[in-house]
Design a protein around this motif. Structure first.
Motif, mmCIF file in Angstrom:
data_model
loop_
_atom_site.group_PDB
_atom_site.id
_atom_site.type_symbol
_atom_site.label_atom_id
_atom_site.label_comp_id
_atom_site.label_asym_id
_atom_site.label_seq_id
_atom_site.Cartn_x
_atom_site.Cartn_y
_atom_site.Cartn_z
ATOM 1 N N LYS A 1 0.833 -1.194 0.000
ATOM 2 C CA LYS A 1 0.000 0.000 0.000
ATOM 3 C C LYS A 1 0.871 1.248 0.000
ATOM 4 O O LYS A 1 2.051 1.195 0.317
ATOM 5 N N ASP B 1 0.444 5.559 1.103
ATOM 6 C CA ASP B 1 -0.375 6.637 1.644
ATOM 7 C C ASP B 1 -0.224 7.855 0.748
ATOM 8 O O ASP B 1 0.893 8.212 0.354
ATOM 9 N N VAL C 1 -1.424 11.956 0.480
ATOM 10 C CA VAL C 1 -1.972 13.062 1.254
ATOM 11 C C VAL C 1 -2.461 14.149 0.312
ATOM 12 O O VAL C 1 -1.758 14.544 -0.623
ATOM 13 N N LEU C 2 -3.676 14.624 0.575
ATOM 14 C CA LEU C 2 -4.268 15.726 -0.189
ATOM 15 C C LEU C 2 -4.954 16.661 0.798
ATOM 16 O O LEU C 2 -5.865 16.244 1.516
ATOM 17 N N ASP C 3 -4.488 17.895 0.849
ATOM 18 C CA ASP C 3 -5.071 18.905 1.741
ATOM 19 C C ASP C 3 -5.181 18.412 3.178
ATOM 20 O O ASP C 3 -6.193 18.603 3.849
ATOM 21 N N GLN D 1 -5.556 15.456 4.293
ATOM 22 C CA GLN D 1 -6.281 14.189 4.409
ATOM 23 C C GLN D 1 -5.406 13.072 3.844
ATOM 24 O O GLN D 1 -4.823 13.224 2.769
ATOM 25 N N THR D 2 -5.330 11.953 4.560
ATOM 26 C CA THR D 2 -4.518 10.824 4.115
ATOM 27 C C THR D 2 -5.413 9.747 3.511
ATOM 28 O O THR D 2 -6.408 9.335 4.117
ATOM 29 N N TYR D 3 -5.066 9.308 2.323
ATOM 30 C CA TYR D 3 -5.771 8.245 1.612
ATOM 31 C C TYR D 3 -4.801 7.073 1.446
ATOM 32 O O TYR D 3 -3.598 7.269 1.377
ATOM 33 N N THR D 4 -5.335 5.866 1.375
ATOM 34 C CA THR D 4 -4.515 4.672 1.184
ATOM 35 C C THR D 4 -4.833 4.054 -0.172
ATOM 36 O O THR D 4 -5.993 3.800 -0.489
ATOM 37 N N LEU E 1 -8.684 2.792 -3.515
ATOM 38 C CA LEU E 1 -8.311 4.025 -2.826
ATOM 39 C C LEU E 1 -9.324 4.258 -1.719
ATOM 40 O O LEU E 1 -10.520 4.348 -1.973
ATOM 41 N N THR E 2 -8.847 4.312 -0.466
ATOM 42 C CA THR E 2 -9.731 4.524 0.683
ATOM 43 C C THR E 2 -9.239 5.698 1.508
ATOM 44 O O THR E 2 -8.071 6.047 1.469
ATOM 45 N N LYS E 3 -10.161 6.275 2.250
ATOM 46 C CA LYS E 3 -9.841 7.414 3.107
ATOM 47 C C LYS E 3 -9.612 6.920 4.522
ATOM 48 O O LYS E 3 -10.189 5.999 4.985
#
Length: 54
Positions: free
Chosen positions: A30, A32, A34-36, A38-41, A52-54
């Motif tokens: 996996k 990670d 990061v956008l603004d 917020q971390t997504y996997t 893609l999950t939050k």
């Protein structure tokens, strides 16, 4: 912050950057993203699908 891989060399017909998912997911499990703040996997499943999950 970690440096992202450079876009793959492809024949470009648009201005969209192209990345190979396996370059983003170097350990094969996996990554990670990061956008603004917020971390997504991002994961590659055993069936070769992306999730893609939050």
């Amino acid at each position: 912050m970690q440096n992202l891989p450079r876009p793959a060399s492809v024949d470009r017909t648009s201005e969209t950057d192209t990345y190979d998912a396996r370059d983003l997911i170097r350990n094969g499990l996996k990554a990670d993203i990061v956008l603004d703040g917020q971390t997504y996997t991002l994961r590659i499943t055993r069936a070769g699908k992306l999730i893609l999950t939050k």
